[in-house]
Design an enzyme around this catalytic site. Structure first.
Site, short mmCIF file in Angstrom:
data_model
loop_
_atom_site.label_atom_id
_atom_site.label_comp_id
_atom_site.label_asym_id
_atom_site.label_seq_id
_atom_site.Cartn_x
_atom_site.Cartn_y
_atom_site.Cartn_z
N ILE A 90 0.85 -1.18 0.00
CA ILE A 90 0.00 0.00 0.00
C ILE A 90 0.90 1.24 0.00
O ILE A 90 1.86 1.30 0.77
CB ILE A 90 -0.89 0.04 1.27
N LYS A 92 3.69 3.71 -0.72
CA LYS A 92 5.07 3.57 -1.22
C LYS A 92 5.63 2.17 -1.08
O LYS A 92 6.67 1.85 -1.64
CB LYS A 92 5.97 4.57 -0.49
N ILE A 179 5.80 -7.28 3.19
CA ILE A 179 6.35 -7.14 1.83
C ILE A 179 7.77 -6.56 1.84
O ILE A 179 8.52 -6.74 0.88
CB ILE A 179 5.42 -6.24 0.97
N HIS A 200 10.18 -13.80 16.82
CA HIS A 200 10.73 -12.50 16.44
C HIS A 200 12.25 -12.48 16.66
O HIS A 200 12.72 -12.89 17.73
CB HIS A 200 10.06 -11.43 17.31
N PRO A 201 13.01 -12.00 15.67
CA PRO A 201 14.48 -12.06 15.78
C PRO A 201 15.03 -11.22 16.93
O PRO A 201 16.13 -11.49 17.41
CB PRO A 201 14.96 -11.52 14.43
N TYR A 203 13.82 -11.07 19.95
CA TYR A 203 13.44 -11.54 21.29
C TYR A 203 13.59 -13.03 21.51
O TYR A 203 13.07 -13.58 22.45
CB TYR A 203 11.99 -11.11 21.59
N GLU A 270 0.61 -6.89 15.72
CA GLU A 270 1.58 -7.85 16.29
C GLU A 270 1.23 -8.17 17.75
O GLU A 270 1.40 -9.31 18.20
CB GLU A 270 3.00 -7.30 16.19
N ASP A 293 16.29 -9.82 10.73
CA ASP A 293 16.34 -8.36 10.61
C ASP A 293 17.76 -8.01 10.19
O ASP A 293 18.71 -8.28 10.92
CB ASP A 293 15.99 -7.77 11.98
N1 UDP Z 1 2.28 -1.72 4.76
C1 UDP Z 1 2.00 -1.12 3.53
N2 UDP Z 1 1.98 0.24 3.44
C2 UDP Z 1 2.22 1.04 4.52
C3 UDP Z 1 2.51 0.45 5.77
C4 UDP Z 1 2.53 -0.93 5.85
O1 UDP Z 1 1.80 -1.81 2.54
O2 UDP Z 1 2.19 2.29 4.35
C5 UDP Z 1 2.26 -3.18 4.86
C6 UDP Z 1 3.48 -3.82 4.21
O3 UDP Z 1 3.14 -5.09 3.74
C7 UDP Z 1 4.42 -3.92 5.38
C8 UDP Z 1 3.48 -4.28 6.51
O4 UDP Z 1 2.28 -3.56 6.22
O5 UDP Z 1 5.44 -4.88 5.16
C9 UDP Z 1 3.97 -3.94 7.93
O6 UDP Z 1 4.50 -2.64 7.99
P1 UDP Z 1 6.07 -2.40 8.18
O7 UDP Z 1 6.81 -3.38 7.37
O8 UDP Z 1 6.35 -0.94 7.93
O9 UDP Z 1 6.25 -2.71 9.73
P2 UDP Z 1 7.62 -3.16 10.43
O10 UDP Z 1 8.00 -4.50 9.85
O11 UDP Z 1 8.64 -2.11 10.11
O12 UDP Z 1 7.26 -3.24 11.88
#
Ligand code: UDP
Ligand code: MN
Length: 319
Positions: A90, A92, A179, A200-201, A203, A270, A293
């Protein structure tokens, strides 16, 4: 086998160990059907003593060195399974789709049927990636919520609805992945299970009291200080379709309950995922090999990194 049982106990062990080497020694020979079941019941070559490989409720924790891919493939290939993947792109985050799918084509469930479901508000910008035979990609158009927290949390609702409307007819198992990730090493059928969570990596080696669970009792995601099993990543979960349906429904319900009370859990969906896995234990756990990560150095117990984050500039990509 009969002759073996006539031997004293210590010799039986020796013989069964040499069987292991016989069967593991083959090169390029694929075990077929029942052949694989000639393996002795236990084998020191598929054991890890440096990491936890079983939960207290007897769910396996998948680490490199705990399974035999060849043997698993000989059992799973004949089932002709289709494995689904949901990923959201979604705003960017559409920039991550190309690398995600290209790397998955090389490493995710190689040789199996895979359906990718890319949920996006901007179908035109999703790149067309050349897919292997038996694999497909469909675009699921969805609206864009304005805040990144809402985008991330609403995935539970969207996946749940999509299972009910579409994917229940198309796949046997479903993995729900972030993604902003790339595959670096093979991810195969060792990950399949009724309901699968990933540790989770950040913890996997810290005491439970430091897990960043939601600690306010007013939230539906609340877990008290002294409780909890593992801290799971929100970026990877999956399982049998029916189970993922129930799981995403439950998480969406507790997210809505919090919303009605004007609360947002510490780590959004989460936190809710962790609460659900606390009350409904996953049947299989993936080690942090499956959700690493890239900003963390690789410790020796993580023998290979299979799936890892892409470094991203949060200010740049989150609206
Ligand atoms: N995501 C998206 N657009 C956004 C925010 C989140 O598509 O503006 C989706 C995307 O699949 C992303 C997931 O939600 O991988 C989780 O968000 P993010 O990866 O930023 O979280 P983090 O892994 O950094 O905690
Ligand atoms: Mn992410």
């Amino acid at each position: 086998v009969h002759e073996m049982l006539m031997l004293p106990r210590w010799k039986r062990v020796w013989i069964s160990r040499s069987f292991v080497h016989l069967f593991h020694g083959y090169t390029g020979l694929r075990p077929k059907g029942t052949v694989s079941f000639c393996l002795p019941p236990f084998s020191s070559s598929f054991r890890r003593l440096d990491v936890l490989t079983l939960t207290p409720w007897l769910a396996p924790i998948v680490w490199e060195g705990t399974f035999n891919s060849e043997l698993l493939d000989s059992a799973y290939k004949p089932l002709n399974l289709t494995i689904g993947v949901t990923a959201f792109a979604i705003g960017k985050y559409t920039m991550f789709v190309g690398r995600f799918v290209e790397s998955a084509e090389k490493l995710f469930m190689k040789g199996y049927r895979v359906n990718y479901y890319i949920f996006t508000n901007d179908p035109q910008v999703i790149p067309r990636v050349q897919l292997q035979p038996g694999r497909s990609l469909s675009i699921v158009p969805i609206k864009k919520y304005s805040h990144w927290q809402e985008i991330s949390m609403r995935r539970m609702e969207a996946i749940n609805r999509h299972i009910a409307e579409v994917s229940h007819r198309e796949v046997n198992y479903l993995f729900c992945l972030d993604i902003d990730m790339v595959f670096h090493n093979p991810w195969g059928v060792e990950t399949l299970g009724e309901m699968v969570a990933a540790i989770h990596p950040g913890y996997y080696n810290v005491p439970r009291s430091q897990f960043p669970y939601e600690r306010r009792s007013s939230s539906a995601a609340f877990i008290p200080d002294s409780q909890g099993d593992f801290y799971y990543a929100g970026a990877v979960f999956g399982g049998l379709l029916k189970q993922v349906y129930e799981f995403t429904r439950a998480c969406h319900m507790t997210i809505l309950a919090d919303k009605a009370n004007g609360i947002m859990a510490a780590w959004q969906e989460e936190s809710h995922l962790n609460k659900r896995f606390f009350s409904h234990k996953p049947s299989k756990l993936l080690s942090p090999e499956y959700v690493w990560d890239d900003t963390k150095p690789k410790p020796p117990e993580v023998r290979l990194i299979r799936f890892s984050t892409v470094n991203k500039d949060y200010k740049e990509i989150r609206d």
